[in-house]
Design a protein around this motif. Structure first.
Motif, short mmCIF file in Angstrom:
data_model
loop_
_atom_site.label_atom_id
_atom_site.label_comp_id
_atom_site.label_asym_id
_atom_site.label_seq_id
_atom_site.Cartn_x
_atom_site.Cartn_y
_atom_site.Cartn_z
N LEU A 527 1.94 -3.83 -37.07
CA LEU A 527 1.29 -3.70 -35.77
C LEU A 527 2.24 -3.10 -34.74
CD1 LEU A 527 -0.69 -7.06 -35.65
CD2 LEU A 527 -1.57 -4.79 -36.19
N LEU A 528 3.51 -3.52 -34.74
CA LEU A 528 4.48 -2.96 -33.80
C LEU A 528 4.74 -1.48 -34.09
CD1 LEU A 528 7.05 -5.90 -33.60
CD2 LEU A 528 5.53 -5.10 -31.77
N ASP A 529 4.84 -1.14 -35.37
CA ASP A 529 5.04 0.26 -35.72
C ASP A 529 3.86 1.11 -35.25
OD1 ASP A 529 6.55 2.35 -37.43
OD2 ASP A 529 4.51 2.42 -38.24
N ASN A 530 2.66 0.58 -35.42
CA ASN A 530 1.47 1.31 -34.96
C ASN A 530 1.47 1.45 -33.44
OD1 ASN A 530 -1.29 2.36 -35.82
ND2 ASN A 530 -1.80 0.95 -34.16
N ALA A 531 1.85 0.38 -32.72
CA ALA A 531 1.84 0.41 -31.27
C ALA A 531 2.89 1.38 -30.72
CB ALA A 531 2.10 -1.00 -30.73
N THR A 532 4.10 1.39 -31.30
CA THR A 532 5.14 2.30 -30.81
C THR A 532 4.87 3.74 -31.22
OG1 THR A 532 6.45 1.81 -32.78
CG2 THR A 532 6.87 0.48 -30.81
N ARG A 533 4.20 3.94 -32.35
CA ARG A 533 3.97 5.30 -32.85
C ARG A 533 2.92 6.03 -32.01
NH1 ARG A 533 5.24 7.53 -37.76
NH2 ARG A 533 5.85 5.47 -38.51
N TYR A 534 1.89 5.30 -31.55
CA TYR A 534 0.77 5.94 -30.87
C TYR A 534 0.66 5.48 -29.42
CZ TYR A 534 -0.33 7.09 -35.63
OH TYR A 534 -0.26 7.54 -36.92
N SER A 535 1.78 5.34 -28.78
CA SER A 535 1.84 5.10 -27.34
C SER A 535 2.91 6.01 -26.77
CB SER A 535 2.15 3.62 -27.06
OG SER A 535 3.39 3.25 -27.59
N PRO A 536 2.88 6.26 -25.48
CA PRO A 536 3.87 7.17 -24.89
C PRO A 536 5.29 6.75 -25.22
CG PRO A 536 2.14 6.67 -23.31
CD PRO A 536 1.92 5.77 -24.49
N PRO A 537 6.18 7.72 -25.52
CA PRO A 537 7.56 7.36 -25.93
C PRO A 537 8.37 6.71 -24.83
CG PRO A 537 7.32 9.74 -25.66
CD PRO A 537 5.96 9.17 -25.53
N ASP A 538 7.94 6.87 -23.58
CA ASP A 538 8.70 6.28 -22.48
C ASP A 538 8.15 4.92 -22.08
OD1 ASP A 538 6.35 7.36 -21.64
OD2 ASP A 538 7.10 7.94 -19.65
N LYS A 539 7.18 4.42 -22.81
CA LYS A 539 6.57 3.12 -22.48
C LYS A 539 7.04 2.06 -23.46
CE LYS A 539 4.04 4.84 -19.15
NZ LYS A 539 4.26 4.46 -17.74
N GLN A 540 7.03 0.82 -22.98
CA GLN A 540 7.42 -0.31 -23.80
C GLN A 540 6.19 -0.95 -24.44
OE1 GLN A 540 10.73 -1.49 -24.28
NE2 GLN A 540 11.07 0.57 -23.45
N VAL A 541 6.41 -1.59 -25.56
CA VAL A 541 5.37 -2.35 -26.25
C VAL A 541 5.71 -3.83 -26.08
CG1 VAL A 541 4.29 -2.90 -28.45
CG2 VAL A 541 4.88 -0.53 -27.89
N GLY A 542 4.85 -4.57 -25.38
CA GLY A 542 5.13 -5.96 -25.07
C GLY A 542 4.61 -6.90 -26.13
N VAL A 543 5.35 -7.98 -26.34
CA VAL A 543 4.98 -9.03 -27.30
C VAL A 543 5.05 -10.37 -26.57
CG1 VAL A 543 5.42 -10.09 -29.52
CG2 VAL A 543 5.91 -7.66 -29.18
N ALA A 544 3.98 -11.15 -26.69
CA ALA A 544 3.94 -12.48 -26.09
C ALA A 544 3.36 -13.45 -27.10
CB ALA A 544 3.11 -12.49 -24.80
N VAL A 545 3.80 -14.71 -27.02
CA VAL A 545 3.35 -15.75 -27.95
C VAL A 545 3.08 -17.01 -27.15
CG1 VAL A 545 3.84 -17.04 -30.05
CG2 VAL A 545 4.81 -14.75 -29.75
N TRP A 546 1.96 -17.63 -27.40
CA TRP A 546 1.67 -18.92 -26.79
C TRP A 546 0.82 -19.74 -27.73
CZ3 TRP A 546 -0.65 -14.41 -25.33
CH2 TRP A 546 -2.05 -14.37 -25.45
N ARG A 547 0.79 -21.02 -27.49
CA ARG A 547 0.03 -21.93 -28.34
C ARG A 547 -1.34 -22.16 -27.73
NH1 ARG A 547 1.36 -25.37 -32.39
NH2 ARG A 547 3.58 -25.00 -32.06
N LEU A 548 -2.36 -22.17 -28.58
CA LEU A 548 -3.74 -22.40 -28.17
C LEU A 548 -4.31 -23.49 -29.06
CD1 LEU A 548 -6.10 -21.52 -26.34
CD2 LEU A 548 -6.74 -19.89 -28.13
N TRP A 549 -4.35 -24.76 -28.54
CA TRP A 549 -4.76 -25.90 -29.31
C TRP A 549 -3.89 -26.03 -30.56
CZ3 TRP A 549 -7.77 -29.11 -26.72
CH2 TRP A 549 -8.60 -28.63 -25.71
N ASP A 550 -4.51 -25.97 -31.73
CA ASP A 550 -3.74 -26.12 -32.95
C ASP A 550 -3.33 -24.77 -33.52
OD1 ASP A 550 -6.30 -25.34 -33.52
OD2 ASP A 550 -6.40 -26.42 -35.43
#
Length: 822
Positions: A527-550
């Protein structure tokens, strides 16, 4: 339109034609029967008309005698009463007639008018105001109409010629009786007038001549039996007496008195009229019997024809219904079998054949025979041939599906074999690179080595893709849980532009179970490779993680052009239901993510973001999650080789950055970890893997056939960089085991032991195979390097990473993943 209705229409059309032609064929016979029935009724009315004629003749004679004072009123009254009874019977007979020829109908109309005028005529007789000639003429007209009716019914439609002749013969006999009756009245008038006048003499002679002619007509048209009846009847004494008196009167000339008394003449005439009436009744009965027989014959014939036609139609309908029901039942059975095969049986067989190992060593032909024939409706007719053809089609479809499954299995095995060989070659290449990087100090060569090391990591990910598509795992199972942040870092290090990945808010305490660490890292890497490959080269790809119930949710946000709704829906459907085949090589990443997610119950969904780009949301279920292991940041005084914490600590950057916000990137360049330190296939990567943990592959092959032996994929150039005084960056730092550290360099970095046994990859050999020995000669102490030299080495590391990510140095294996975003 259903088949039963079609068959009904198909049978109705010829039946309608058959019924129409049957009706047309039965019409003549039926019409003849109806005509015979009408003729019978008319003949019965003719018999009643003969009786009425006889009574009118007697009433006329009584009226003439009463007016000429030859009889009393009682006789006339009795004769009138008998006539009234005959009129009632005649009217009843005529009332049953439905169709009468034109001549007979006109005669009946005139008779009806005379019957209505008879009371007035009888009143004139009783008052004596009418002459004998007028009375005789009135009765003569109605008697002529009665005889005309008898003769007219012979002209009815459909009357047989023989029957018509007999009807005319009976009418001729009635006319002969009228001539004798007129002769009787003429003689009674002459007796009252004192003798014949010239006119009455001619009337008498005409009556005798008319009688003779009518009898001749009867003899000509009637059968010989009737002549016999008449001759025998008129050969008696009474008839001879009337003939004798008639001859005597006929010899009397005009103006002369008649020698015969009125009483004698009246008695002889009545006797002769009675004899003629008896013959007339026998003739009428004979005609009626003949017509009745003809009517019965025609009725039976018409009834037989109608019954035959109806029976034929009934038999045809019954046969058509029975055959149609059989055909419909067989067609319904064929349809039901076809529906079952199309909607249940064949999809189930295809689904079973699409699973790995479905053939179980059987040939495609054996698999097709094992499924059996779905249609039991067979036979020698066309429906049976259709059933057999359908069975043949089903057999061929299953055979082709089995053959395709066999081809897929062979291709999957080939693919897995190629992937395993590629994995072994990659492991050998990484081992060689580590060996070269240990003592390399030239910045230019270090730059090339670092670029090759990063390419090897990406090549290993593509090799793992082939293994997943072939139905196998990546042959790595860890024994310890790993923090989710560490898994994200490991996933980022497997892509081309990992420097564009920016970590946002990562909720603490979220860890990944040991058995799912590598698969989750693999999913995130794709997924990260896909996001960085098909987004502008000067833009960042953000990743966030949180818990939702279980559960836990990992969001990967890019700022590309996004995906159309239709294509995004198709991708989400493919991610939800992974295909069973090898899949399209151009969309390898999509299929790999779908298969890995289905293996652990992970839900991957592409969503539209509020701004430009796409959000890839990965929902990790409870069975994948674990409590993250505690990690502490290494202290500078611990770099002498002692592992105080048992691991490394990674400081999570800030929230996911959007355009215009400050972004904290993963460490690259000077002071950063090299790509190989985070390769999940290596036991020394910072995923918390235990060197003594389980690393057996899912397919049961030995450790040496799956990966590079532990201990030989060490930090290499990174270790070299630490030897030259590089400051540790805020990213996971792998600690060298104490058994491999000999001391501390002048720059404060740990040194490897001289003469320590070096392990090399087995290059595909199983345990016990030949290994290439490591160097045994002691190495000279490394020379002291100044800060410029250390800076040159670290700059070479950064240039090597950049070289591995530019397009000219990019590995072709990474270009096989199809773009899943537009």
């Amino acid at each position: 339109m259903k088949i039963n209705r079609r068959l009904v229409l198909l049978v109705t059309a010829p039946l309608t034609v058959a019924v129409t032609f049957a009706i047309l064929a039965l019409a003549p016979a039926t019409n003849q029967a109806l005509q015979a029935n009408r003729l019978t009724a008319m003949v019965e009315a003719a018999g009643s008309a003969g009786q009425l004629t006889h009574q009118l003749q007697r009433e006329r004679a009584a009226a003439t005698a009463f007016v000429s004072r030859q009889t009393d009123a009682d006789t006339f009254r009795s004769r009138a009463d008998a006539t009234d009874r005959s009129i009632a019977d005649f009217r009843e007979r005529v009332g049953h007639l439905s169709e009468v020829p034109g001549t007979a109908r006109n005669a009946l109309d005139r008779i009806e008018r005379f019957i209505d005028e008879m009371p007035a005529l009888r009143a004139q007789v009783r008052s004596g105001s009418s002459t004998i000639s007028a009375l005789a003429f009135g009765y003569r007209i109605v008697i002529a109409d009665l005889n005309g009716y008898r003769d007219g019914i012979a002209q009815a439609d459909g009357v047989d010629a023989d029957i018509a002749d007999r009807i005319r013969a009976a009418a001729a006999l009635s006319e002969a009786s009228e001539h004798t009756a007129q002769q009787q009245v003429t003689v009674m008038r002459a007796q009252a007038a004192g003798g014949f006048t010239t006119a009455s003499q001619r009337t008498f002679d005409a009556a005798r001549l008319g009688y003779t002619e009518s009898i001749g007509v009867m003899f000509d048209l009637g059968p010989g039996e009737w002549r016999t009846w008449l001759e025998r009847t008129l050969s008696g004494d009474r008839a001879l007496e009337a003939r004798k008196l008639e001859d005597e009167i006929g010899r009397t000339g005009a103006g002369k008195d008649l020698a015969v008394t009125p009483k004698e003449w009246q008695a002889a005439s009545d006797n002769r009229q009675a004899l003629l009436r008896s013959v007339g009744e026998r003739v009428d009965k004979a005609v009626l019997a003949m017509v009745s027989d003809a009517r019965t014959t025609l009725m039976w014939t018409a009834g037989a024809e109608v019954a035959l036609v109806v029976l034929t139609l009934v038999v045809a309908v019954v046969v058509a219904i029975r055959l149609g029901r059989v055909m419909i039942r067989r067609l319904r059975d064929l349809r039901n079998a076809a529906h079952t095969v199309a909607h249940t049986g064949l999809p189930a067989v295809m689904n079973e054949l699409s699973r790995p190992g479905a053939l179980r060593g059987a040939t495609p032909e054996q698999v097709a025979l094992r499924t059996g024939d779905p249609v039991g409706t067979t036979g020698q007719d066309e429906i049976g041939e259709v059933g057999e053809a359908f069975n043949a089609v089903h057999h061929e479809a299953v055979r082709l599906a089995a053959q395709q499954a066999y081809a897929h299995e062979q291709f999957a095995e080939t693919l897995v074999g190629v992937a395993r060989r590629g994995a072994r070659l990659t492991a050998v290449m990484v081992s060689e690179l580590d060996a070269v990087q240990r003592d390399e100090a030239d910045p230019a060569r270090m730059k090339t080595l670092f670029a090759l090391d990063h390419l090897a990591v990406r090549m290993e990910r593509n090799t793992n893709n082939l293994l997943v598509l072939g139905g196998y795992g990546n042959a790595r199972v860890r024994s310890a849980d790993v923090a989710c942040s560490t898994v994200i870092v490991a996933a980022a290090q497997q892509i081309e532009r990992f420097d564009r990945v920016s970590l946002g808010v990562i909720e603490s305490g979220i860890g990944i179970t040991a058995r799912a660490v590598h698969d989750v890292a693999h999913i995130l890497a794709e997924l990260l490779d896909n996001a960085t490959r098909y987004s502008p080269p000067d833009k960042q790809v953000g990743v966030a993680v949180w818990r939702l119930w279980d559960r836990a949710v990992v969001q990967i946000v890019d700022e590309g052009v996004g995906i159309p709704a239709e294509r995004r829906a198709a991708h989400n459907a493919a991610l939800l239901e992974p295909q069973t085949g090898i899949g399209d090589v151009r969309s390898m990443g999509l299929h790999v993510v779908a298969r890995l997610a289905a293996r652990h119950g992970i839900v991957v969904e592409l969503r539209d973001s509020s701004g430009p780009g796409t959000i890839a949301e990965v929902t990790l279920p409870a069975k994948v999650l674990a409590l993250a292991p505690r990690e502490e940041t290494p202290r500078p005084q611990d770099t002498a080789g002692e592992d105080h914490t048992g691991g490394a600590r990674y400081e999570v950057p800030g929230p996911v950055a959007r355009p215009g916000q400050p972004v904290r990137r993963l460490p690259t360049g000077a002071g950063g970890a090299r790509a190989g330190d985070y390769r999940p296939g290596r036991t020394d990567a910072p995923l918390g893997a235990d060197r003594n943990g389980t690393d057996a592959g899912a397919d049961g092959r030995s450790e040496d056939d799956r990966r590079t032996p532990p201990g030989e994929h060490g930090s290499g150039a990174g270790q070299r960089g630490r030897e030259h005084g590089a400051t540790p960056a805020p990213h996971p730092v792998h600690e060298e085991p104490a058994s491999r550290i000999a001391g501390v360099s002048s720059a404060g970095l740990p040194l490897r032991q001289r003469g320590a046994p070096q392990q090399w990859p087995t290059a595909g050999r199983r345990d016990g195979g030949e290994r290439r020995p490591g160097p045994t000669a002691p190495r000279p102490s490394p020379r002291r390097r100044d800060s410029r030299q250390v800076s040159d080495v670290l700059a070479a590391y950064a240039q090597g990473i950049n070289r591995s990510t530019n397009h000219r140095g990019r590995s072709t294996t990474d270009d096989d993943t199809e773009r899943t975003k537009k």
